[in-house]
Design an enzyme around this catalytic site. Structure first.
Site, PDB file in Angstrom:
ATOM      1  N   ASN A  65       6.327   4.643   5.825  1.00 18.41           N
ATOM      2  CA  ASN A  65       7.093   5.112   4.603  1.00 18.41           C
ATOM      3  C   ASN A  65       7.659   6.355   4.720  1.00 18.41           C
ATOM      4  O   ASN A  65       7.629   7.105   5.720  1.00 18.41           O
ATOM      5  CB  ASN A  65       6.218   5.275   3.230  1.00 18.41           C
TER       6      ASN A  65
ATOM      7  N   ASP B 229       1.251   0.020   0.132  1.00 16.77           N
ATOM      8  CA  ASP B 229       0.540  -0.834  -0.979  1.00 16.77           C
ATOM      9  C   ASP B 229       0.324  -2.140  -0.136  1.00 16.77           C
ATOM     10  O   ASP B 229      -0.712  -2.877  -0.556  1.00 16.77           O
ATOM     11  CB  ASP B 229       1.598  -1.147  -2.042  1.00 16.77           C
TER      12      ASP B 229
ATOM     13  N   LYS C 177       3.055 -11.965  18.335  1.00 19.16           N
ATOM     14  CA  LYS C 177       4.353 -11.672  17.999  1.00 19.16           C
ATOM     15  C   LYS C 177       4.586 -12.166  16.318  1.00 19.16           C
ATOM     16  O   LYS C 177       3.980 -13.467  16.083  1.00 19.16           O
ATOM     17  CB  LYS C 177       5.498 -12.070  18.621  1.00 19.16           C
TER      18      LYS C 177
ATOM     19  N   PHE D 257      -0.911  11.624  -6.713  1.00 20.46           N
ATOM     20  CA  PHE D 257       0.494  12.080  -6.714  1.00 20.46           C
ATOM     21  C   PHE D 257       1.113  10.705  -7.265  1.00 20.46           C
ATOM     22  O   PHE D 257       0.779   9.549  -7.056  1.00 20.46           O
ATOM     23  CB  PHE D 257       0.922  12.534  -5.304  1.00 20.46           C
TER      24      PHE D 257
ATOM     25  N   LYS E 265      -0.588   5.684 -14.876  1.00 19.82           N
ATOM     26  CA  LYS E 265      -1.472   5.548 -13.514  1.00 19.82           C
ATOM     27  C   LYS E 265      -2.792   6.508 -13.512  1.00 19.82           C
ATOM     28  O   LYS E 265      -3.848   6.039 -13.293  1.00 19.82           O
ATOM     29  CB  LYS E 265      -0.527   6.170 -12.608  1.00 19.82           C
TER      30      LYS E 265
ATOM     31  N   LYS F 183      -6.134   4.814 -13.118  1.00 16.26           N
ATOM     32  CA  LYS F 183      -7.143   5.266 -11.983  1.00 16.26           C
ATOM     33  C   LYS F 183      -8.194   6.152 -12.281  1.00 16.26           C
ATOM     34  O   LYS F 183      -9.076   6.521 -11.393  1.00 16.26           O
ATOM     35  CB  LYS F 183      -6.202   5.850 -10.800  1.00 16.26           C
TER      36      LYS F 183
END
Ligand SMILES: Cc1cc2nc3c(=O)[nH]c(=O)nc-3n(C[C@H](O)[C@H](O)[C@H](O)COP(=O)(O)O)c2cc1C
Length: 395
Positions: free
Chosen positions: A208, A277, A287, A322, A336, A340
């Protein structure tokens, strides 16, 4: 941070003395009031005029020079000092400081000073490794002084080994740490940062946009404020901050395992890392299979580190996460926070200019169960300071 602080620099007879001109200049740029005291032998390596020009203050060498501001200059200077750094510190001055000898302006003022004192040894490796020098350094540590470990490398005398004075940028960090308020002293802080990588095949991976800047700023602020900091860091292009214990990781699973290993001992845990995620399901080096002309990649969820931390929160532990949103920032972040079971969420809107990944600034809203505050656009370092201020208020 250093504005108005009075920094005394002691310079001794070492080839590294010239580097202190750069340090003096950096300190002046940060608006510190700098006084340099040199040993007589140091003046063979660099002229006091250099320091006087850079600092705007008289460079002191002789204890009995009468051309001073105050009648007993060494005592007045020692009283004013916020930090006293001797760099480079010769074996000779280290021996004097360790034994209370005060036979010149530098060692006399050093003995009279009660502020935080830092010593940066610089010498030939054989001198540095001599048990007498090591005993003297141990004695300085015993009396509460910070001894900066010398770097290893090619020395001016032609030898290679330990004994090199660290670069001025590093000395500056030690000075900053010494003047910083120590409101996190005795606290253990775990910060996760960076972008995890999930291997797809021997060549490619999923990652990311996180650069790790926010997490590294948090680790640095906490360390400067006296915390014992562990930084579990995935990939970044950043230098490891000084004064933190670094645990490098690659994947989300590595990060989860590193966090599980140490989170229980922490007073504060800040998850600033951006963790993918999902990860590719296969685990061999084969491969990626091609299907209908495209890539077929089966994905599975990675472990939810923040949820785990919230679930296993120890008593009095503070967990901060965050949240990066592109819409409904407050509502999504608050949900969130509740899901959490953590204490605080630092939310930012990725669509806002000056916020989020990459840049040196951030615009965040701090959200807890009972309130929220929006912080103005600030540098990531100042944002980190504000986040830590708020955590301390909540604890
Ligand atoms: C070229 C040169 C480089 C030196 N570099 C160092 C050094 O890095 N560290 C050290 O302890 N002594 C070094 N010395 C020896 C010191 O200058 C000597 O021990 C002196 O007495 C130290 O004086 P002071 O501690 O009062 O400054 C060097 C000497 C010379 C001639």
């Amino acid at each position: 941070m250093l504005k108005g602080k009075h920094i005394v620099l002691g310079v001794t007879g070492s080839i590294a003395a010239y580097k202190i001109a750069n340090l003096a200049s950096m300190l002046v740029k940060e608006k510190a009031d700098v006084t340099v005291i040199m040993t007589r032998n140091a003046t063979n390596f660099i002229n006091p005029i250099t320091f006087e020009t850079l600092t705007g203050n008289k460079c002191l060498v002789d204890t009995f020079d009468r051309n001073f501001k105050y009648s007993v200059e060494h005592v007045s200077l020692a009283k004013q000092a916020d930090v006293f750094l001797i760099a480079p510190a010769s074996a000779n001055v280290i021996a004097k400081a360790a034994n209370g000898i005060a036979d010149d302006m530098l060692t006399t003022t050093f003995l009279a000073a009660k502020c935080p004192k830092i010593v940066s040894p610089a010498m030939n490796t054989n001198m540095y490794e001599n048990p007498i020098v090591q005993d003297n350094l141990e004695k300085l540590r015993h009396y509460g002084m910070e001894v900066i470990a010398p770097a290893s490398g090619y020395l001016a005398c032609g030898d290679t080994g330990a004994g090199k004075m660290p670069e001025p940028e590093i000395l500056l960090e030690y000075i900053k740490k010494a003047v910083y308020p120590k409101d996190l002293l005795g606290k253990k802080v775990l910060v996760t940062a960076g972008a995890t990588q999930e291997k797809m095949d021997p060549v490619r991976y999923i990652t990311n946009h996180s650069t790790g800047k926010m997490g590294y700023a948090l680790a640095k602020v906490c360390a400067l404020r006296g915390a014992e900091v562990t930084l579990v860091s995935a990939q970044t292009a950043l230098q490891t901050p000084l004064f933190v214990k670094m645990v490098p990781v690659i994947s989300a699973l590595d990060m989860f395992e590193a966090v599980k290993e140490c989170y229980e001992k922490q007073d504060i845990v800040i998850k600033a890392a951006a963790v993918a995620d999902y990860r590719p399901k296969f685990i061999s080096d084969e491969k990626i299979k091609k299907k209908d002309g495209g890539l077929s990649l089966e994905l599975e969820r990675t472990d939810d580190i923040l949820a785990y931390l919230g679930e296993h929160k120890t008593e009095n532990q503070f967990i901060c996460g965050f949240s990066m949103e592109t819409s409904n920032m407050i509502a999504n972040s608050r949900s969130k926070l509740e899901r959490k079971k953590i204490n605080m969420i630092v939310a930012n809107n990725l669509k806002q200019e000056g916020a989020g990944f990459g840049g040196n600034t951030n615009i965040v809203t701090l959200i807890t169960k009972d309130w929220q505050i929006e912080l103005p656009k600030m540098s990531k370092f100042d944002t980190a300071s504000a986040i830590v201020d708020e955590i301390l208020k909540q604890m």
